[in-house]
Design a protein around this motif. Structure first.
Motif, PDB file in Angstrom:
ATOM      1  N   UNK A  41       0.907  -1.182   0.025  1.00  0.00           N
ATOM      2  CA  UNK A  41       0.047   0.051  -0.082  1.00  0.00           C
ATOM      3  C   UNK A  41       0.849   1.189  -0.005  1.00  0.00           C
ATOM      4  N   UNK A  42       0.486   2.263  -0.663  1.00  0.00           N
ATOM      5  CA  UNK A  42       1.276   3.608  -0.750  1.00  0.00           C
ATOM      6  C   UNK A  42       1.018   4.217   0.494  1.00  0.00           C
ATOM      7  N   UNK A  43       2.138   4.606   1.229  1.00  0.00           N
ATOM      8  CA  UNK A  43       2.334   5.420   2.445  1.00  0.00           C
ATOM      9  C   UNK A  43       2.242   6.668   2.413  1.00  0.00           C
ATOM     10  N   UNK A  44       2.027   7.318   1.323  1.00  0.00           N
ATOM     11  CA  UNK A  44       1.996   8.870   0.763  1.00  0.00           C
ATOM     12  C   UNK A  44       3.314   9.434   0.567  1.00  0.00           C
ATOM     13  N   UNK A  45       4.231   8.803   0.430  1.00  0.00           N
ATOM     14  CA  UNK A  45       5.775   9.326   0.305  1.00  0.00           C
ATOM     15  C   UNK A  45       5.876   9.016  -1.364  1.00  0.00           C
ATOM     16  N   UNK A  46       6.820   9.975  -1.984  1.00  0.00           N
ATOM     17  CA  UNK A  46       7.269   9.435  -3.402  1.00  0.00           C
ATOM     18  C   UNK A  46       7.326   8.056  -3.518  1.00  0.00           C
ATOM     19  N   UNK A  47       8.093   7.246  -2.664  1.00  0.00           N
ATOM     20  CA  UNK A  47       8.280   5.825  -3.007  1.00  0.00           C
ATOM     21  C   UNK A  47       8.033   5.066  -1.550  1.00  0.00           C
ATOM     22  N   UNK A  48       7.380   5.675  -0.704  1.00  0.00           N
ATOM     23  CA  UNK A  48       7.108   5.006   0.657  1.00  0.00           C
ATOM     24  C   UNK A  48       5.999   4.220   0.365  1.00  0.00           C
ATOM     25  N   UNK A  49       6.312   2.841   0.609  1.00  0.00           N
ATOM     26  CA  UNK A  49       5.291   1.634   0.488  1.00  0.00           C
ATOM     27  C   UNK A  49       5.389   0.822   1.684  1.00  0.00           C
ATOM     28  N   UNK A  50       4.364   0.140   1.870  1.00  0.00           N
ATOM     29  CA  UNK A  50       4.547  -0.868   3.021  1.00  0.00           C
ATOM     30  C   UNK A  50       3.207  -2.132   2.910  1.00  0.00           C
ATOM     31  N   UNK A  51       3.523  -3.320   3.568  1.00  0.00           N
ATOM     32  CA  UNK A  51       2.682  -4.484   3.208  1.00  0.00           C
ATOM     33  C   UNK A  51       1.949  -4.687   4.692  1.00  0.00           C
ATOM     34  N   UNK A  52       0.819  -4.953   4.411  1.00  0.00           N
ATOM     35  CA  UNK A  52      -0.167  -5.171   5.724  1.00  0.00           C
ATOM     36  C   UNK A  52       0.463  -6.446   6.259  1.00  0.00           C
ATOM     37  N   UNK A  53       1.043  -6.563   7.804  1.00  0.00           N
ATOM     38  CA  UNK A  53       1.377  -7.674   8.000  1.00  0.00           C
ATOM     39  C   UNK A  53       0.447  -8.696   7.978  1.00  0.00           C
TER      40      UNK A  53
END
Length: 71
Positions: A41-53
């Motif tokens: 999922x996009x975390x709002x930064x230019x390239x900041x993403x993360x996955x739901x645990x």
């Protein structure tokens, strides 16, 4: 807990996903391209993403379940 009684999922960054799954960055993205790995999922930064645990845990559990049927 959220409104439906479930514990909210944490967000894992790529290095955490790599450690948790044992997969490299390139393997994670190659599997995502083949719809064989959860998408971030996009975390709002230019390239900041993360996955739901929770999605990573489900993916790992599915791999473990597949192993049980391989003989």
């Amino acid at each position: 807990m959220n409104s439906n009684g479930q514990k909210p999922s944490r967000i894992l960054r790529r290095h955490q996903v790599e450690r948790r799954t044992g997969l490299s960055r390139s393997t994670i993205y190659a599997r995502m391209a083949n719809d064989a790995f959860p998408r971030p999922i996009n975390l709002g930064g230019a390239r900041a993403v993360g996955w739901l645990e929770s999605e990573i845990e489900e993916w790992l559990q599915a791999r473990a379940n597949e192993r049980q049927y391989e003989i």
